[in-house]
Structure formats: structure tokens, C-alpha cells
Design an enzyme around this catalytic site. Sequence first.
Site, PDB file in Angstrom:
ATOM      1  CG  HIS A  22      -4.538 -43.343  29.462  1.00 48.88           C
ATOM      2  ND1 HIS A  22      -4.513 -44.588  28.896  1.00 48.88           N
ATOM      3  CD2 HIS A  22      -5.428 -42.613  28.727  1.00 48.88           C
ATOM      4  CE1 HIS A  22      -5.338 -44.625  27.870  1.00 48.88           C
ATOM      5  NE2 HIS A  22      -5.913 -43.436  27.750  1.00 48.88           N
ATOM      6  CD  GLU A  23      -6.690 -38.898  29.048  1.00 49.05           C
ATOM      7  OE1 GLU A  23      -6.491 -38.273  27.973  1.00 49.05           O
ATOM      8  OE2 GLU A  23      -7.493 -39.844  29.143  1.00 49.05           O
ATOM      9  CG  HIS A  26      -4.135 -39.947  24.634  1.00 48.21           C
ATOM     10  ND1 HIS A  26      -4.078 -40.877  23.619  1.00 48.21           N
ATOM     11  CD2 HIS A  26      -4.974 -40.470  25.584  1.00 48.21           C
ATOM     12  CE1 HIS A  26      -4.844 -41.912  23.923  1.00 48.21           C
ATOM     13  NE2 HIS A  26      -5.397 -41.689  25.120  1.00 48.21           N
TER      14      HIS A  26
END
Length: 454
Positions: A22-23, A26
Amino acid sequence: MSEILGSLWWLIISLGVLVTLHEFGHFWVARRCGVKVLRFSVGFGKPLWMRVGKDGTEYAIGRIPLGGYVKMLDEREYEVGEALAQQAFNRKSVWQRIAITAAGPAANLILCVLFLWGMFVIGRPDFAPVVGSVNGIAAESGMRRGDTVLQIGDRVTPTWSEVQMALIPHALDRDDVAVQVRSENGSQLTRHLRLSKLPASFDERRAVEVMGLSGRHQLIPAVIGRVSPGEAAWGVLAEGDRITAIDGDPIASWNDIAPAVGRLGERGGNAMIEVARNGDRLALEIAPKRMKRENGEEFWGLGVAPPATIGEPKRDAVLRYDPIDAVPAAFRESVHQARELFAMIGRAFTGRVSIQNTVAGPVTIGRAANAYASNGPAWYLQLLAMLSLSLGILNLLPIPILDGGHLLYYLIELVKGSPVSERVMAAGHFVGLALIASLMGLAFYNDILNNLVR
């Protein structure tokens, strides 16, 4: 102890993989948009390991493995020199900030599809969708033992797990549903399962059982494990006997014994019980006796019990696609599960389902991860897919401090032409923290209620 350690291990692995990727979503989009990333950390707290990459980013592993974060250059948090000002997150266009923020949940949604594709290609071992015992609402609706469930509503059911997943939403909504089956004689029929007759409240975790259905694999073989001294079967039946018929009624599983014995007791007198013993078929004379359960309830019984330990039933079906067909199947399943997740959130908010069974905490997730992993890689990939989908959708909720809250701010900025004021953002963060803290508290409460108090 082994279950506790296994649950903890698979919890860390599962959340570590999902949060890290998920990170990374980003991080990857931020770099493509020209934002300087100061730190990419797997886990929180003081770093156990850290190195600085050629790009100037600190890559770290934190002490607390449940999470992670990406720290970007931002003039609202640090004093930034003019040379680096254009690499600050806050200097980027609103569309770039939207892309960076949405990249995390998008990564989870993409992972959901990839994990499901992997599950379909590997093949998930399961049980055939064949009905074992039928009673209650299912029996009244015409379901029969030996029915192979082909489709429930518009959902095809190649395995028993799909039968359960298709029935539960209809049970929660008390919706009558058409069930396509193939009977034991090979004819295809439509049964109408009248789930509107379900009680106003029931244990949602036992929905399929409450409606009166069980799979063939759930039937306990009618093998005697113990004979109670002085009871009807003492001196007649022996440990290891497999009961095949009682008074002419065929016995296919342990579930059939009590009704047949009850009918025999009401009729009165002796009857023949047929058993298979050491390769021989015997017909023995027996008469049931009135017995009492621990709660004082009387019943007709023989004084026999199943074996103390019963082996795991053999899985006799596999959910599998070839690598090409698995692609659309993974997309279809992802869309279906996303719809079901939103529907479950709606049921929780309207009170149609218990919050106790909707919000899961780390203990529940860890136990599920341990159980799924022990069933093989395909099952574990399915769990990762569902967790990734849940994480992605949760982060898209318009709650300040979540990605969805930031996206809401940016959409407001697009409409009004200027950023949301710091005062509004601060108030939003306060509300967001309160909501997330409440959600976490509810999750831990459910963990205690569902796992530790039971």
C-alpha cells in the site's frame, strides 16, 4: 501455544505485505510526480535497520511491524530551501496530489486481483457442493440430501465454500432465493429457498446451519466409538461397528441415527439393526431405552457415541482456472467481493447485522490468517485478497486522516479553487482520530468477545 504463535506470525506477515505494498503505491507515484520522499518505513517506531538510498530516501524497518508509512517533503511540516521547494508535496498540482493519495488504495485493489488470479491458477482445494443433511427451512423448501448445488441466484457454486458465501448475504437480508440443483437421479431442478422464514435474530456466523443445510463432507460416519454399559446397545453392538440400517431405514451418517431410533422407540418393541463388522454384514435385534440428557430432557437412545476423534474429511473438489481464464475470473470475483463488502457495511449501519460480526481486530485476523495458511497457499492467497480489498476500501472512506479524507479535501479544493483552510483540516483530523480510535476500540472489543471470552 502453537496456534497463538502461528496466528501472531501470519498476522505480521499478512499485514506487513499488504501495508508495505500500500505504501509502495504512494511512494512509486510520488516519485513519478517529482516529490522527494524522505523515508519509506516498513513498521513504526525506532528503526531496527535503516539505510539511505542513492535517491536520498531513508529505507527503514521499524520496531512495530504492524504498519508502515511514507514521509514526503512538505513545506507545511518542514522548512524547505528554495532548491528543493519544487519537490515538496504541497507544491504539486491538485491532480498530482490526488494521484499520489489514491495510489495506496489502488495498489491494494490491484493486489486483490493479483492474489485472486494466483489462487485460481494454483487451485483452491475444497469440498464438492453436495448437500449432506437437510432439515428446517431447507427441508421445507424442497432441498434434498444428495442435491448438487449448481447456482444460487446469479452466482455459480462450484464448491461448498461458494455455496456458503452465496447463501449468507441472502440469509442476512432474509431474501428468498432460487437454487439450481442437480438431484441424485441427475435431473436439474430449481428449488426456492425461503430464507424470509429465518428468525428475526440468529447467530450470523451459523447462517447456513440455521437454515438447515450442511455439506456432505460435514456428515459424521455412522461408526460406533463407544458403547455405554447397561444401555440398549450393550452386548449387542461393538466399537468399530458401522450402522447401515435401523428397522429398515438406511443410515448414511451419524445424523440419521437419532431420528431412526426415535421412530423405533415410539413404535415400541424390538427391531433389527444392520451393521458392518470386520467385513461381515450382521442383522442384530435391539430395542431402544428412554435416556436422559444432561439438561434432564428424555429421549429414545441406544447408548452409543461416535469416536472421540474423527479425521478431517477428504477434499473432493478444486476451484481452478488456467492462467488465461483466471484473469477475467479474478476481476469478476474482485468486483463481486467489493459489492458484498459495501453491502455488509450498509447492513452494519442500518442495524441488519451485528457490528460484533462486522469489524474484526488483530486477534481475529491473526487466527484467520493462521487457519487459511494451514489449508495451503491458494487459501492464504484468497485471504490476502480479501484483506487487501478491505484495506483499500477502508482507506477510501471519506474520513479525515485516511486517504479518502485527503481525497475529499482535494475534491473540495477543485470545486472552490483553493485549498481547505488549516483550521478545517485540523478539525477534520481531530474528528478522524476520534472515529479511528472508536473503530479500533470496537475491533479490540469484538476480539475479546469473539475469541477470548468464548
